[in-house]
Design a protein around this motif. Sequence first.
Motif, PDB file in Angstrom:
ATOM      1  N   LEU A  37     139.169  62.472  54.017  1.00 52.23           N
ATOM      2  CA  LEU A  37     140.623  62.324  54.144  1.00 52.23           C
ATOM      3  C   LEU A  37     141.073  62.503  55.591  1.00 52.23           C
ATOM      4  O   LEU A  37     141.982  61.812  56.049  1.00 52.23           O
ATOM      5  N   LYS A  38     140.419  63.409  56.316  1.00 46.10           N
ATOM      6  CA  LYS A  38     140.758  63.614  57.726  1.00 46.10           C
ATOM      7  C   LYS A  38     140.398  62.399  58.576  1.00 46.10           C
ATOM      8  O   LYS A  38     140.926  62.226  59.652  1.00 46.10           O
ATOM      9  N   ARG A  39     139.498  61.592  58.063  1.00 37.68           N
ATOM     10  CA  ARG A  39     139.128  60.356  58.760  1.00 37.68           C
ATOM     11  C   ARG A  39     139.914  59.170  58.229  1.00 37.68           C
ATOM     12  O   ARG A  39     139.524  58.029  58.352  1.00 37.68           O
ATOM     13  N   ARG A  40     141.036  59.491  57.627  1.00 40.34           N
ATOM     14  CA  ARG A  40     142.059  58.529  57.201  1.00 40.34           C
ATOM     15  C   ARG A  40     141.632  57.564  56.088  1.00 40.34           C
ATOM     16  O   ARG A  40     142.126  56.447  56.022  1.00 40.34           O
ATOM     17  N   PRO A  42     142.034  56.510  52.337  1.00 33.82           N
ATOM     18  CA  PRO A  42     142.988  56.782  51.258  1.00 33.82           C
ATOM     19  C   PRO A  42     142.314  57.639  50.173  1.00 33.82           C
ATOM     20  O   PRO A  42     141.084  57.606  50.025  1.00 33.82           O
ATOM     21  N   GLN A  43     143.112  58.373  49.426  1.00 32.26           N
ATOM     22  CA  GLN A  43     142.600  59.312  48.425  1.00 32.26           C
ATOM     23  C   GLN A  43     141.557  58.674  47.500  1.00 32.26           C
ATOM     24  O   GLN A  43     140.481  59.228  47.303  1.00 32.26           O
ATOM     25  N   ARG A  86     132.765  52.104  55.809  1.00 34.91           N
ATOM     26  CA  ARG A  86     133.649  51.367  56.727  1.00 34.91           C
ATOM     27  C   ARG A  86     133.075  49.998  57.068  1.00 34.91           C
ATOM     28  O   ARG A  86     133.807  49.013  57.152  1.00 34.91           O
ATOM     29  N   GLU A 140     133.077  57.768  65.860  1.00 35.67           N
ATOM     30  CA  GLU A 140     134.328  58.272  65.298  1.00 35.67           C
ATOM     31  C   GLU A 140     135.391  58.241  66.400  1.00 35.67           C
ATOM     32  O   GLU A 140     135.084  58.223  67.593  1.00 35.67           O
ATOM     33  N   TYR A 141     136.658  58.272  65.980  1.00 35.58           N
ATOM     34  CA  TYR A 141     137.753  58.229  66.942  1.00 35.58           C
ATOM     35  C   TYR A 141     137.671  59.382  67.944  1.00 35.58           C
ATOM     36  O   TYR A 141     137.876  59.184  69.145  1.00 35.58           O
ATOM     37  N   SER A 153     144.756  59.882  69.400  1.00 32.91           N
ATOM     38  CA  SER A 153     145.837  59.028  68.890  1.00 32.91           C
ATOM     39  C   SER A 153     145.925  57.724  69.690  1.00 32.91           C
ATOM     40  O   SER A 153     146.210  56.662  69.129  1.00 32.91           O
ATOM     41  N   ARG A 156     143.187  55.469  68.402  1.00 34.31           N
ATOM     42  CA  ARG A 156     143.591  54.908  67.104  1.00 34.31           C
ATOM     43  C   ARG A 156     144.583  53.755  67.292  1.00 34.31           C
ATOM     44  O   ARG A 156     144.505  52.740  66.604  1.00 34.31           O
ATOM     45  N   SER A 160     144.070  49.928  66.159  1.00 33.73           N
ATOM     46  CA  SER A 160     145.058  49.334  65.251  1.00 33.73           C
ATOM     47  C   SER A 160     145.667  48.062  65.840  1.00 33.73           C
ATOM     48  O   SER A 160     145.736  47.024  65.178  1.00 33.73           O
TER      49      SER A 160
END
Length: 176
Positions: A37-40, A42-43, A86, A140-141, A153, A156, A160
């Motif tokens: 979840l911390k790596r975005r 969805p649930q 991913r 990872e980001y 950020s 990211r 995006s």
Amino acid sequence: MNELSDEELLIKLSEGERKALDILYLRHSGRVLSYALKRRLPQERAEDLLQIVFLQLYRKKHLYDPKHSALAWLYVITRSELKDYRNREIKDFLEWEESLSQTEAPTPNIEDSQEAAVLLKDLKPREQEVMKLRYLDEMEYDEIAALLKESESNIRQIVSRSLKFLRGHKAKGVSK
């Protein structure tokens, strides 16, 4: 069996004791889910990943080396499965976009650096670098941010915006 350490539980699991997996799941499923979840993710996808991780833990039980921390080994599996997840999403997206096309062109393989260069050629050099680190090097980001000395950020945002640009660019048929 609840009193055993994680390392002892993994050894028991490799010896065929399935109850050990249940205990490991109860102890660490929250951590794995939180990591996803911390790596975005969805649930729903994070929950899918959680199941995949513990399935892999079971499948790879014979590979565990007790000289290493059980929790570290679990995170290695989690990180690897997150990257695979991913990559599947990106491949599925590219195949989906290709299915909308009227041509019979094959879906590009983003793991091939030459084809990736063609896909990314319309991006600015900084955006190309970030996208290569993210999707080809599977970083990872936070790792990219540290490497490039930028905020997470900002990394990211670059990813995006680059993805939006590439989607729009491809939809217009500008890049082949």
